[in-house]
Design a protein around this motif. Structure first.
Motif, PDB file in Angstrom:
ATOM      1  N   PRO A  44       0.792  -1.234   0.000  1.00  0.00           N
ATOM      2  CA  PRO A  44       0.000   0.000   0.000  1.00  0.00           C
ATOM      3  C   PRO A  44       0.822   1.282   0.000  1.00  0.00           C
ATOM      4  CG  PRO A  44      -0.147  -1.127   2.125  1.00  0.00           C
ATOM      5  CD  PRO A  44       0.512  -2.064   1.180  1.00  0.00           C
ATOM      6  N   THR A  45       1.923   1.313   0.739  1.00  0.00           N
ATOM      7  CA  THR A  45       2.739   2.525   0.764  1.00  0.00           C
ATOM      8  C   THR A  45       3.435   2.753  -0.575  1.00  0.00           C
ATOM      9  OG1 THR A  45       3.162   2.096   3.113  1.00  0.00           O
ATOM     10  CG2 THR A  45       4.504   3.774   2.062  1.00  0.00           C
ATOM     11  N   SER A  46       3.878   1.671  -1.201  1.00  0.00           N
ATOM     12  CA  SER A  46       4.553   1.767  -2.493  1.00  0.00           C
ATOM     13  C   SER A  46       3.623   2.307  -3.571  1.00  0.00           C
ATOM     14  CB  SER A  46       5.084   0.395  -2.911  1.00  0.00           C
ATOM     15  OG  SER A  46       5.981  -0.113  -1.950  1.00  0.00           O
ATOM     16  N   GLN A  47       2.320   1.993  -3.473  1.00  0.00           N
ATOM     17  CA  GLN A  47       1.359   2.491  -4.451  1.00  0.00           C
ATOM     18  C   GLN A  47       1.315   4.010  -4.477  1.00  0.00           C
ATOM     19  OE1 GLN A  47      -1.983  -0.975  -3.981  1.00  0.00           O
ATOM     20  NE2 GLN A  47      -2.670   0.962  -4.790  1.00  0.00           N
ATOM     21  N   SER A  48       1.424   4.632  -3.311  1.00  0.00           N
ATOM     22  CA  SER A  48       1.297   6.089  -3.209  1.00  0.00           C
ATOM     23  C   SER A  48       2.620   6.816  -3.396  1.00  0.00           C
ATOM     24  CB  SER A  48       0.703   6.461  -1.842  1.00  0.00           C
ATOM     25  OG  SER A  48      -0.538   5.816  -1.634  1.00  0.00           O
ATOM     26  N   PHE A  49       3.733   6.077  -3.391  1.00  0.00           N
ATOM     27  CA  PHE A  49       5.048   6.712  -3.427  1.00  0.00           C
ATOM     28  C   PHE A  49       5.251   7.555  -4.685  1.00  0.00           C
ATOM     29  CE2 PHE A  49       9.617   6.471  -4.589  1.00  0.00           C
ATOM     30  CZ  PHE A  49      10.125   7.193  -3.519  1.00  0.00           C
ATOM     31  N   ALA A  50       4.875   7.013  -5.844  1.00  0.00           N
ATOM     32  CA  ALA A  50       5.075   7.745  -7.107  1.00  0.00           C
ATOM     33  C   ALA A  50       4.300   9.056  -7.123  1.00  0.00           C
ATOM     34  CB  ALA A  50       4.647   6.864  -8.287  1.00  0.00           C
ATOM     35  N   ASN A  51       3.122   9.072  -6.523  1.00  0.00           N
ATOM     36  CA  ASN A  51       2.325  10.300  -6.465  1.00  0.00           C
ATOM     37  C   ASN A  51       3.061  11.401  -5.713  1.00  0.00           C
ATOM     38  OD1 ASN A  51      -0.016  12.124  -6.258  1.00  0.00           O
ATOM     39  ND2 ASN A  51      -0.128  11.392  -4.156  1.00  0.00           N
ATOM     40  N   TYR A  52       3.639  11.062  -4.564  1.00  0.00           N
ATOM     41  CA  TYR A  52       4.363  12.062  -3.776  1.00  0.00           C
ATOM     42  C   TYR A  52       5.606  12.562  -4.522  1.00  0.00           C
ATOM     43  CZ  TYR A  52       1.400  10.702   0.151  1.00  0.00           C
ATOM     44  OH  TYR A  52       0.328  10.460   0.966  1.00  0.00           O
ATOM     45  N   VAL A  53       6.290  11.657  -5.220  1.00  0.00           N
ATOM     46  CA  VAL A  53       7.470  12.060  -5.994  1.00  0.00           C
ATOM     47  C   VAL A  53       7.066  13.029  -7.106  1.00  0.00           C
ATOM     48  CG1 VAL A  53       9.284  11.246  -7.540  1.00  0.00           C
ATOM     49  CG2 VAL A  53       8.750   9.958  -5.461  1.00  0.00           C
ATOM     50  N   LEU A  54       5.969  12.728  -7.794  1.00  0.00           N
ATOM     51  CA  LEU A  54       5.493  13.617  -8.862  1.00  0.00           C
ATOM     52  C   LEU A  54       5.126  14.992  -8.317  1.00  0.00           C
ATOM     53  CD1 LEU A  54       3.230  11.224 -10.980  1.00  0.00           C
ATOM     54  CD2 LEU A  54       5.334  12.351 -11.734  1.00  0.00           C
ATOM     55  N   LEU A  55       4.455  15.022  -7.174  1.00  0.00           N
ATOM     56  CA  LEU A  55       4.097  16.301  -6.560  1.00  0.00           C
ATOM     57  C   LEU A  55       5.340  17.111  -6.221  1.00  0.00           C
ATOM     58  CD1 LEU A  55       1.246  15.210  -4.098  1.00  0.00           C
ATOM     59  CD2 LEU A  55       0.967  16.546  -6.189  1.00  0.00           C
ATOM     60  N   ALA A  56       6.338  16.446  -5.641  1.00  0.00           N
ATOM     61  CA  ALA A  56       7.567  17.144  -5.250  1.00  0.00           C
ATOM     62  C   ALA A  56       8.299  17.693  -6.468  1.00  0.00           C
ATOM     63  CB  ALA A  56       8.470  16.199  -4.466  1.00  0.00           C
ATOM     64  N   ILE A  57       8.369  16.915  -7.548  1.00  0.00           N
ATOM     65  CA  ILE A  57       9.103  17.347  -8.738  1.00  0.00           C
ATOM     66  C   ILE A  57       8.378  18.465  -9.480  1.00  0.00           C
ATOM     67  CG2 ILE A  57       9.902  16.625 -11.026  1.00  0.00           C
ATOM     68  CD1 ILE A  57      10.460  13.864  -9.822  1.00  0.00           C
ATOM     69  N   GLU A 192       3.089  25.770  -2.766  1.00  0.00           N
ATOM     70  CA  GLU A 192       3.900  25.435  -1.590  1.00  0.00           C
ATOM     71  C   GLU A 192       3.354  24.206  -0.889  1.00  0.00           C
ATOM     72  OE1 GLU A 192       4.968  28.669   1.155  1.00  0.00           O
ATOM     73  OE2 GLU A 192       4.185  27.394   2.759  1.00  0.00           O
ATOM     74  N   LEU A 193       2.038  24.138  -0.735  1.00  0.00           N
ATOM     75  CA  LEU A 193       1.405  23.000  -0.069  1.00  0.00           C
ATOM     76  C   LEU A 193       1.711  21.704  -0.805  1.00  0.00           C
ATOM     77  CD1 LEU A 193      -0.593  21.635   1.903  1.00  0.00           C
ATOM     78  CD2 LEU A 193      -2.442  22.381   0.389  1.00  0.00           C
ATOM     79  N   MET A 194       1.535  21.694  -2.131  1.00  0.00           N
ATOM     80  CA  MET A 194       1.770  20.490  -2.918  1.00  0.00           C
ATOM     81  C   MET A 194       3.243  20.084  -2.905  1.00  0.00           C
ATOM     82  SD  MET A 194      -1.098  19.299  -4.116  1.00  0.00           S
ATOM     83  CE  MET A 194      -1.564  19.615  -2.406  1.00  0.00           C
ATOM     84  N   THR A 195       4.130  21.075  -2.948  1.00  0.00           N
ATOM     85  CA  THR A 195       5.565  20.782  -2.935  1.00  0.00           C
ATOM     86  C   THR A 195       5.974  20.107  -1.638  1.00  0.00           C
ATOM     87  OG1 THR A 195       6.044  22.679  -4.358  1.00  0.00           O
ATOM     88  CG2 THR A 195       7.872  21.768  -3.084  1.00  0.00           C
ATOM     89  N   MET A 196       5.604  20.696  -0.520  1.00  0.00           N
ATOM     90  CA  MET A 196       6.018  20.162   0.779  1.00  0.00           C
ATOM     91  C   MET A 196       5.320  18.846   1.103  1.00  0.00           C
ATOM     92  SD  MET A 196       8.241  22.350   1.388  1.00  0.00           S
ATOM     93  CE  MET A 196       8.774  21.814   3.008  1.00  0.00           C
ATOM     94  N   LEU A 197       4.052  18.730   0.693  1.00  0.00           N
ATOM     95  CA  LEU A 197       3.340  17.466   0.888  1.00  0.00           C
ATOM     96  C   LEU A 197       4.015  16.359   0.078  1.00  0.00           C
ATOM     97  CD1 LEU A 197       0.937  15.874   2.027  1.00  0.00           C
ATOM     98  CD2 LEU A 197      -0.426  16.669   0.083  1.00  0.00           C
ATOM     99  N   GLY A 198       4.421  16.688  -1.154  1.00  0.00           N
ATOM    100  CA  GLY A 198       5.102  15.704  -1.977  1.00  0.00           C
ATOM    101  C   GLY A 198       6.474  15.344  -1.430  1.00  0.00           C
ATOM    102  N   PHE A 199       7.233  16.351  -0.982  1.00  0.00           N
ATOM    103  CA  PHE A 199       8.590  16.109  -0.479  1.00  0.00           C
ATOM    104  C   PHE A 199       8.569  15.251   0.779  1.00  0.00           C
ATOM    105  CE2 PHE A 199      12.005  17.417   2.442  1.00  0.00           C
ATOM    106  CZ  PHE A 199      13.105  17.015   1.701  1.00  0.00           C
ATOM    107  N   PHE A 200       7.819  15.679   1.786  1.00  0.00           N
ATOM    108  CA  PHE A 200       7.780  14.917   3.036  1.00  0.00           C
ATOM    109  C   PHE A 200       7.036  13.592   2.860  1.00  0.00           C
ATOM    110  CE2 PHE A 200       8.448  19.165   5.120  1.00  0.00           C
ATOM    111  CZ  PHE A 200       9.667  18.846   5.689  1.00  0.00           C
ATOM    112  N   GLY A 201       6.002  13.590   1.998  1.00  0.00           N
ATOM    113  CA  GLY A 201       5.281  12.347   1.743  1.00  0.00           C
ATOM    114  C   GLY A 201       6.182  11.300   1.113  1.00  0.00           C
ATOM    115  N   ALA A 202       7.017  11.706   0.153  1.00  0.00           N
ATOM    116  CA  ALA A 202       7.953  10.778  -0.479  1.00  0.00           C
ATOM    117  C   ALA A 202       8.994  10.283   0.521  1.00  0.00           C
ATOM    118  CB  ALA A 202       8.633  11.453  -1.670  1.00  0.00           C
TER     119      ALA A 202
END
Length: 255
Positions: A44-57, A192-202
């Motif tokens: 389950p965590t691996s499924q969401s990982f790519a989403n957080y990476v995309l948000l951060a990038i 800013e919200l999407m960037t930080m959510l993606g960075f810390f989420g990843a």
């Protein structure tokens, strides 16, 4: 007489359209998660990982280009990301134990949770008819769980009751995440919200994957039937996360 011109404004129609599109995206993620669970993939965590990476990038590139300091404290984003990662973990994990129908019905539990949290922390006021809607949501949640308890043999899944409680716990955390996003959108920037959510989420997801899912990922035999739902899940999640803050801003303005 009701003045429909004041109700059906451009912003209201945009909010309604965004809400329907977000519902379609949620349905897509549910179908993808259910398909991956059917194929025996339990990560389950691996499924969401790519989403957080995309948000951060994607959003990180925009934020760096703007060259602006953060408007909110970094640890607020860290706490939000932690709650969000665990919410995704619990809901996706629920597909291993119960049916997609039960999970999508139990998602309605997020409504009373959001109303309670916004009432306590954001001082939002609600009318009686909205509380009536909450009662219906709670009653529906109880009926779904009651149905799975007494009909677990046909409910779909290896342990429907366990899956139901995973879905309820995940919906509760989603409510905390959504209310936090509303607060941060009001006081800060969507990018800013999407960037930080993606960075810390990843970052949090990577740590959790290394602890909980490393062996599972090694044992998975990837095929097109497994990769396509995973790609679809990541794409739908990325669009969903990108549009939720926009919907919150529209709804705030309409209100």
């Amino acid at each position: 007489m009701v003045n429909f011109g004041k109700i059906w404004t451009r912003k209201t129609l945009i909010g309604l359209g965004l809400g329907q599109f977000l519902s379609l995206l949620i349905t897509s993620t549910s179908f993808s998660s259910s398909e991956l669970a059917r194929r025996g993939i339990d990560a389950p965590t691996s499924q969401s990982f790519a989403n957080y990476v995309l948000l951060a990038i994607v959003y990180g590139s925009i934020l760096i280009n703007r060259k602006k300091w953060l408007k909110a404290k970094w640890y607020y984003y860290f706490l939000l990301s932690f709650v969000d990662v665990e919410a995704n973990f619990l809901v996706v994990k629920a597909y291993q134990y119960t049916s997609i129908t039960s999970i999508m019905m139990l998602d309605s539990w997020i409504i009373p949770c959001v109303m309670f949290l916004t009432w306590v922390f954001l001082k939002t006021k609600y009318q009686i008819r909205k509380f009536a809607g909450v009662v219906i949501c709670v009653a529906a949640t109880i009926l779904v769980v009651f149905s799975d308890v007494h009909d677990s043999g046909r409910a779909g899944g290896s342990n429907p009751i366990k899956g139901d409680f995973f879905a309820i716990a995940g919906s509760t955390l989603y409510a905390v995440s959504n209310v936090s996003e509303e607060y941060l959108v009001k006081s800060g920037s969507r990018v800013e919200l999407m960037t930080m959510l993606g960075f810390f989420g990843a970052l949090i997801s990577a740590c959790q994957i290394s602890i909980l899912e490393r062996q599972e990922l090694r044992s998975i035999q990837w095929s097109s039937g497994a990769v396509l739902p995973l790609v679809g899940f990541s794409a739908a999640m990325f669009l969903f996360y990108s549009l939720v803050p926009l919907l919150l801003k529209v709804c705030i303005r309409v209100a």
